[in-house]
Design an enzyme around this catalytic site. Structure first.
Site, PDB file in Angstrom:
ATOM      1  N   LEU A 273      77.909  36.611   7.237  1.00 42.93           N
ATOM      2  CA  LEU A 273      77.503  38.004   7.003  1.00 42.93           C
ATOM      3  C   LEU A 273      78.711  38.762   6.472  1.00 42.93           C
ATOM      4  CD1 LEU A 273      75.150  39.302   9.826  1.00 42.93           C
ATOM      5  CD2 LEU A 273      74.660  38.960   7.404  1.00 42.93           C
ATOM      6  N   HIS A 274      78.920  38.661   5.152  1.00 45.15           N
ATOM      7  CA  HIS A 274      80.137  39.219   4.553  1.00 45.15           C
ATOM      8  C   HIS A 274      80.246  40.734   4.754  1.00 45.15           C
ATOM      9  CE1 HIS A 274      80.664  35.425   2.354  1.00 45.15           C
ATOM     10  NE2 HIS A 274      79.406  35.524   1.978  1.00 45.15           N
ATOM     11  N   ASP A 275      79.328  41.472   4.129  1.00 46.55           N
ATOM     12  CA  ASP A 275      79.498  42.924   4.009  1.00 46.55           C
ATOM     13  C   ASP A 275      79.434  43.691   5.336  1.00 46.55           C
ATOM     14  OD1 ASP A 275      79.823  42.549   1.306  1.00 46.55           O
ATOM     15  OD2 ASP A 275      77.759  43.080   0.793  1.00 46.55           O
TER      16      ASP A 275
ATOM     17  N   THR B 177      85.075  36.697   6.672  1.00 49.14           N
ATOM     18  CA  THR B 177      83.595  36.737   6.645  1.00 49.14           C
ATOM     19  C   THR B 177      82.993  35.355   6.864  1.00 49.14           C
ATOM     20  OG1 THR B 177      83.348  36.484   4.229  1.00 49.14           O
ATOM     21  CG2 THR B 177      83.655  38.714   5.072  1.00 49.14           C
TER      22      THR B 177
END
Ligand SMILES: [Ca+2]
Length: 313
Positions: free
Chosen positions: A242-244, A196
């Site tokens: 933008l992890h998720d 991520t």
């Protein structure tokens, strides 16, 4: 191929919001059966409210949203207002939701949905601490059979930690829950910080969101404007990770990602390294692989996909 049936378990969170928007924009690949909320980035009352606001932003008010566990299994809640702001969704000005939460508890929704489902037919997508998922598996272990896989955001190996020197936030908030999930026997895809942190919203990528000229494009660019200030200061990076959204992008196009099938276990005892994902990347133990641990991403391909899908909302 019919769309993959998923449950999104989430603690929105600006990056959760983008992950949910990407899923709702992609009905050809993803069928969102429900959104279950958990305490994490901010307390449960706010994560639940934020999930409703995101569905309304997407124009999809028929998605059932459930509130779940308001604290981790065995410890006090740790939150992350320092990253996400007081509401968890600081940045854009969004109206209070008109949508209502469902009456049912999120954990009961997860159990009921999986109990009625064919073997390996539903994918769970946790974007926050794993409290709801672990509680469901503890209450009704037989539901594991209906899970195709769990694609989650959490953990790290090469990047090690973000909330402590050795732990990623989602796992650290509820290590006991993470331990239950990683020992469940269900196949897990792990979107770690290692990947991520390569999905960075650079200024041109954020401008592409804004240039969509839609309420969704504007809101996403404003969310990113807000939470990038933290990562830029901390990491000196050129934008916010933008992890998720890596989770929902993986469901649409897994070829954007690369990782290894390895053993991952969770540290639940040590004060010093609590919540560490002990990932056997180099295969130095004979512990069996339980996860596809993702480390690399085609970031340009990811942002092209994301921007195109957001344009559909
Ligand atoms: Ca999250």
């Amino acid at each position: 191929m019919s769309p993959r049936k998923i449950i999104i378990d989430t603690d929105p969170g600006q990056d959760d919001a983008v992950a949910i928007l990407l899923a709702l924009a992609s009905p050809g690949e993803i069928d969102v059966l429900g959104i279950t909320c958990v305490a994490g980035n901010v307390p449960l009352a706010l994560t639940s409210k934020n999930a409703l606001m995101i569905c309304e932003l997407a124009g999809q008010t028929d998605v059932p949203v459930f509130a779940g566990c308001d604290r981790p299994l065995g410890r006090d809640l740790v939150t992350a207002e320092h990253v996400h702001g007081e509401t968890g969704l600081n940045g854009p000005t969004l109206p209070d939701p008109k949508m209502q939460l469902q009456d049912q508890h999120a954990v009961d929704f997860i159990i009921d949905t999986l109990r009625g489902a064919a073997p390996k037919s539903i994918t769970l997508c946790p974007l926050g601490p794993l409290t709801n998922i672990a509680t469901a598996l503890e209450k009704a272990p037989e539901i594991a059979e209906a899970v195709q896989e769990i694609v989650l955001m959490g953990g790290a190996y090469f990047e090690v930690g973000n909330i402590t020197p050795t732990a990623e936030f989602n796992i650290y908030v509820d290590p006991q829950a993470a331990d239950i999930v990683f020992k469940s026997g269900i196949h897990i895809v792990v979107m770690s910080l290692d990947v991520t942190h390569k999905a960075l919203v650079t200024p041109p990528r954020n401008e592409a969101f804004r240039a969509l000229g839609t309420p969704v494009g504007k809101a996403v660019s404003e969310m990113t404007d807000f939470f990038e200030r933290f990562d830029k200061e901390k990491y000196g990076s050129e934008g916010a990770p933008l992890h998720d959204p890596c989770v929902t992008a993986y469901l649409i196009d897994p070829t954007l990602f690369k990782g290894r099938h390895i053993n991952v276990e969770i540290e639940t005892q040590s004060e010093l390294t609590l919540g560490m994902t002990v990932a056997d990347w180099w295969g130095v133990t004979d512990r069996p692989a339980n996860a596809l641990f993702i480390k690399d991403i085609d970031a340009d391909g990811f942002f092209t996909l994301l921007t195109e899908r957001l344009s559909r909302l």
